[in-house]
Design a protein around this motif. Sequence first.
Motif, PDB file in Angstrom:
ATOM      1  N   HIS A 263       0.743  -1.316   0.062  1.00 13.44           N
ATOM      2  CA  HIS A 263      -0.048   0.125   0.087  1.00 13.44           C
ATOM      3  C   HIS A 263       0.694   1.285  -0.066  1.00 13.44           C
ATOM      4  O   HIS A 263       0.313   2.279  -0.315  1.00 13.44           O
ATOM      5  CB  HIS A 263      -1.037   0.117   1.226  1.00 13.44           C
ATOM      6  N   HIS A 264       2.197   1.208   0.448  1.00 12.59           N
ATOM      7  CA  HIS A 264       2.932   2.362   0.488  1.00 12.59           C
ATOM      8  C   HIS A 264       4.464   2.210  -0.171  1.00 12.59           C
ATOM      9  O   HIS A 264       5.354   2.171   0.352  1.00 12.59           O
ATOM     10  CB  HIS A 264       3.172   3.154   1.929  1.00 12.59           C
ATOM     11  N   LYS A 265       4.107   1.946  -1.498  1.00 11.11           N
ATOM     12  CA  LYS A 265       5.484   1.547  -2.392  1.00 11.11           C
ATOM     13  C   LYS A 265       6.393   2.575  -2.217  1.00 11.11           C
ATOM     14  O   LYS A 265       7.826   2.321  -2.118  1.00 11.11           O
ATOM     15  CB  LYS A 265       5.175   1.191  -3.808  1.00 11.11           C
ATOM     16  N   ASP A 266       6.180   4.013  -2.009  1.00 11.44           N
ATOM     17  CA  ASP A 266       7.082   4.887  -2.137  1.00 11.44           C
ATOM     18  C   ASP A 266       8.005   4.913  -0.914  1.00 11.44           C
ATOM     19  O   ASP A 266       9.202   5.056  -0.783  1.00 11.44           O
ATOM     20  CB  ASP A 266       6.493   6.396  -2.442  1.00 11.44           C
ATOM     21  N   ILE A 267       7.286   4.816   0.255  1.00 10.47           N
ATOM     22  CA  ILE A 267       7.810   4.738   1.475  1.00 10.47           C
ATOM     23  C   ILE A 267       8.781   3.615   1.706  1.00 10.47           C
ATOM     24  O   ILE A 267       9.624   3.565   2.282  1.00 10.47           O
ATOM     25  CB  ILE A 267       6.986   4.745   2.696  1.00 10.47           C
ATOM     26  N   PHE A 268       8.217   2.371   1.285  1.00 12.19           N
ATOM     27  CA  PHE A 268       8.990   0.952   1.262  1.00 12.19           C
ATOM     28  C   PHE A 268      10.292   1.063   0.558  1.00 12.19           C
ATOM     29  O   PHE A 268      11.193   0.380   1.036  1.00 12.19           O
ATOM     30  CB  PHE A 268       8.084  -0.137   1.015  1.00 12.19           C
ATOM     31  N   SER A 269      10.070   1.745  -0.591  1.00 15.66           N
ATOM     32  CA  SER A 269      11.611   1.955  -1.413  1.00 15.66           C
ATOM     33  C   SER A 269      12.519   2.628  -0.676  1.00 15.66           C
ATOM     34  O   SER A 269      13.711   2.385  -0.857  1.00 15.66           O
ATOM     35  CB  SER A 269      11.011   2.447  -2.650  1.00 15.66           C
ATOM     36  N   LYS A 270      12.138   3.250   0.241  1.00 14.21           N
ATOM     37  CA  LYS A 270      13.269   4.131   1.054  1.00 14.21           C
ATOM     38  C   LYS A 270      13.844   3.514   2.419  1.00 14.21           C
ATOM     39  O   LYS A 270      14.790   3.817   2.688  1.00 14.21           O
ATOM     40  CB  LYS A 270      12.802   5.550   1.428  1.00 14.21           C
ATOM     41  N   ILE A 271      12.989   2.441   2.541  1.00  7.53           N
ATOM     42  CA  ILE A 271      13.518   1.692   3.770  1.00  7.53           C
ATOM     43  C   ILE A 271      14.829   0.848   3.210  1.00  7.53           C
ATOM     44  O   ILE A 271      14.905  -0.019   2.203  1.00  7.53           O
ATOM     45  CB  ILE A 271      12.572   0.653   4.351  1.00  7.53           C
ATOM     46  N   PRO A 272      16.064   0.633   3.913  1.00 13.34           N
ATOM     47  CA  PRO A 272      17.458  -0.188   3.744  1.00 13.34           C
ATOM     48  C   PRO A 272      16.854  -1.518   3.912  1.00 13.34           C
ATOM     49  O   PRO A 272      16.229  -1.818   4.928  1.00 13.34           O
ATOM     50  CB  PRO A 272      18.430   0.451   4.503  1.00 13.34           C
ATOM     51  N   GLU A 273      17.368  -2.201   2.927  1.00 13.95           N
ATOM     52  CA  GLU A 273      17.122  -3.735   3.199  1.00 13.95           C
ATOM     53  C   GLU A 273      18.071  -4.428   4.032  1.00 13.95           C
ATOM     54  O   GLU A 273      19.332  -4.332   3.787  1.00 13.95           O
ATOM     55  CB  GLU A 273      17.220  -4.424   1.812  1.00 13.95           C
ATOM     56  N   THR A 274      17.772  -5.357   5.094  1.00 13.14           N
ATOM     57  CA  THR A 274      18.554  -5.742   6.096  1.00 13.14           C
ATOM     58  C   THR A 274      18.491  -7.417   5.835  1.00 13.14           C
ATOM     59  O   THR A 274      19.207  -8.123   6.695  1.00 13.14           O
ATOM     60  CB  THR A 274      18.290  -5.310   7.454  1.00 13.14           C
ATOM     61  N   ARG A 275      17.515  -7.816   5.322  1.00 16.02           N
ATOM     62  CA  ARG A 275      17.002  -9.000   5.316  1.00 16.02           C
ATOM     63  C   ARG A 275      18.205 -10.014   4.258  1.00 16.02           C
ATOM     64  O   ARG A 275      18.531  -9.235   3.271  1.00 16.02           O
ATOM     65  CB  ARG A 275      15.668  -9.603   4.917  1.00 16.02           C
TER      66      ARG A 275
END
Length: 596
Positions: free
Chosen positions: A4-16
């Motif tokens: 639902h919030h693709k723009d915000i999710f894209s800014k989160i650094p990936e740690t997995r």
Amino acid sequence: MKAHHKDIFSKIPETRTPKEKPGGPKNNRAQSSIPAAFAAASKYKSDSLEQRAKEQAIALWIGRTGLPACTVEDEDFILMMETFDKRLTIPKRTKINNLVDKMFDDEKQKYKERLATARKIKIGLDIWTKKGLTASFLGISACFFCTVENKAKHILLRLDQITHPHTAECIKNSVDRCTEDWGIPQHKILTVITDKRSNMIAAFKPNESDASASSEEESSETSDTEDSEVVEDQRFGHIDRTPCVVHTLQLVVNIIQKDASVSRLLGKVRALVKLFRKSSVATERLLQLCQLTLVKDCPTRWSSTYLMISRLLQIKDSVVQVADGMSWDYLLPSEWQRLTALRDLLLPFTEHTQMLQSDTQSLSLVVPALLDLQGHLSEFPHAQGSSFKDLASLAKKMKANMDKRFSCFLDHTDSKFSPLTAAACFLDSTVSPEALLENDDQQITALLEKAEEYIAQLVPPVVREEEVEDEEPEEEEKESKEGPQRKRPRFKFLSKASRPSRSSCSKPCVKEEIKKFKEQLSQPTNEETALKFWAAQGDSVYPSLKPIALDLLAMPASQAFAERVFSITGDLTRGRRNRARAILERSAFLKLIRGQ
């Protein structure tokens, strides 16, 4: 968040960490390109014929050249081989070393088996020392007629590094170890060819104790036949040393260096040659005029003085033209004439040296060559007349010296006379009629007789025991037919042992074969070489003479083969490459058998 919030999710650094796909960590490797994948799949298999053949070729190249095995791991070498064949897997140094060692062992075993079938073998020796006297090497070679291939062979047996001083005992021990390693029995060694050094002469000089022991044995024997056999063994059966004919010829030629007038002329020639070789301007002008340069002589090089004189006379006009342009002094007209006469004096020596230094099939040419040189030195003073009295006197000195040095081959009354070369000459159908058979000189006639005696001594005796065994049953039949009147002996086997032995130890009638051979030589032969002549003869025609002829005709007249070993392996003993001594013999052996 992702749905639902693709723009915000894209800014989160990936740690997995991403989950591994089924099949384990193999699938995480980077995929290769399609051409690289095809190239990897098309590589030769390690046990394929193509891969093994190319590995053998690389190993043979490394072995013959003496290059270090790490050459195959050089980047440029790998790149070059990939350019030739991308499917080839370049072997590592360990595999190359193993292949070269196996190749050397296989070839050595093959020639061991061929030496075992040889009837007679000639050993050649020579010592070579580096300029700095830091290392010395002893080369040992063997020449024989190979019954497997029906042709003459000359191979390297050993290349040993020896320590100073080079004593006779050191040389003899090295030869004994070499012959034992190759399985060469002493009775097969026909002769040992060496130069005229004192250590070489002493190494094969018969001991006084052996001579005294043989004389005691001769005096203790009562049978005439046994006495004759002992004398024959003492004269023809022991291993003797034969001087290198080419080395001895060079000692005769070196007399010109001791003559005052000739030495003065040669000094001027050397000075002129030195001027040209040190001047780049004069050398360039000479090349423009005749495309040749002057060569200097070397004291240890055979026929080098003749080669220097011959080249100078060949380009005489160009040399005079360049010397005039450089304002240099050169030879006077009379000196040019004397130099031409000196070249004519040395020319036959150079021609015969070139002929006698071959690896095989030159022993039979020794006697004709020496007779030809004697005739040349005898006629030279008459040909010059009163023009050059000093050169005529020099020719007489050379002839006297030559008669003295080669008396062991030509004078049958000499204490060191050996009939080996005369026997080889007699069996050579290409030179025997002219040199021996058609020559009426008394000395040549005596030489021919000694040659025939020597050949007869080389024929092995034949023990005829079968005839005796066949006669015994006939005697028993006669005794049974006589009936019971004859009393049976009480000690049957003792009575047989007391009977005189009927086994006959006789030699084939080689004199009849020699007579037949002489009659055949009275007619022209069509064969080009002596070996071809004897190969064309059937075994039943000359059953005793043919094997002896093949063995003697295969022998060389010099030990030049052993000297050429050091020319081939010279690069392996220079500078830091002294560490290659371990592979020196291996490299020389593999290189010298090339083409055999």
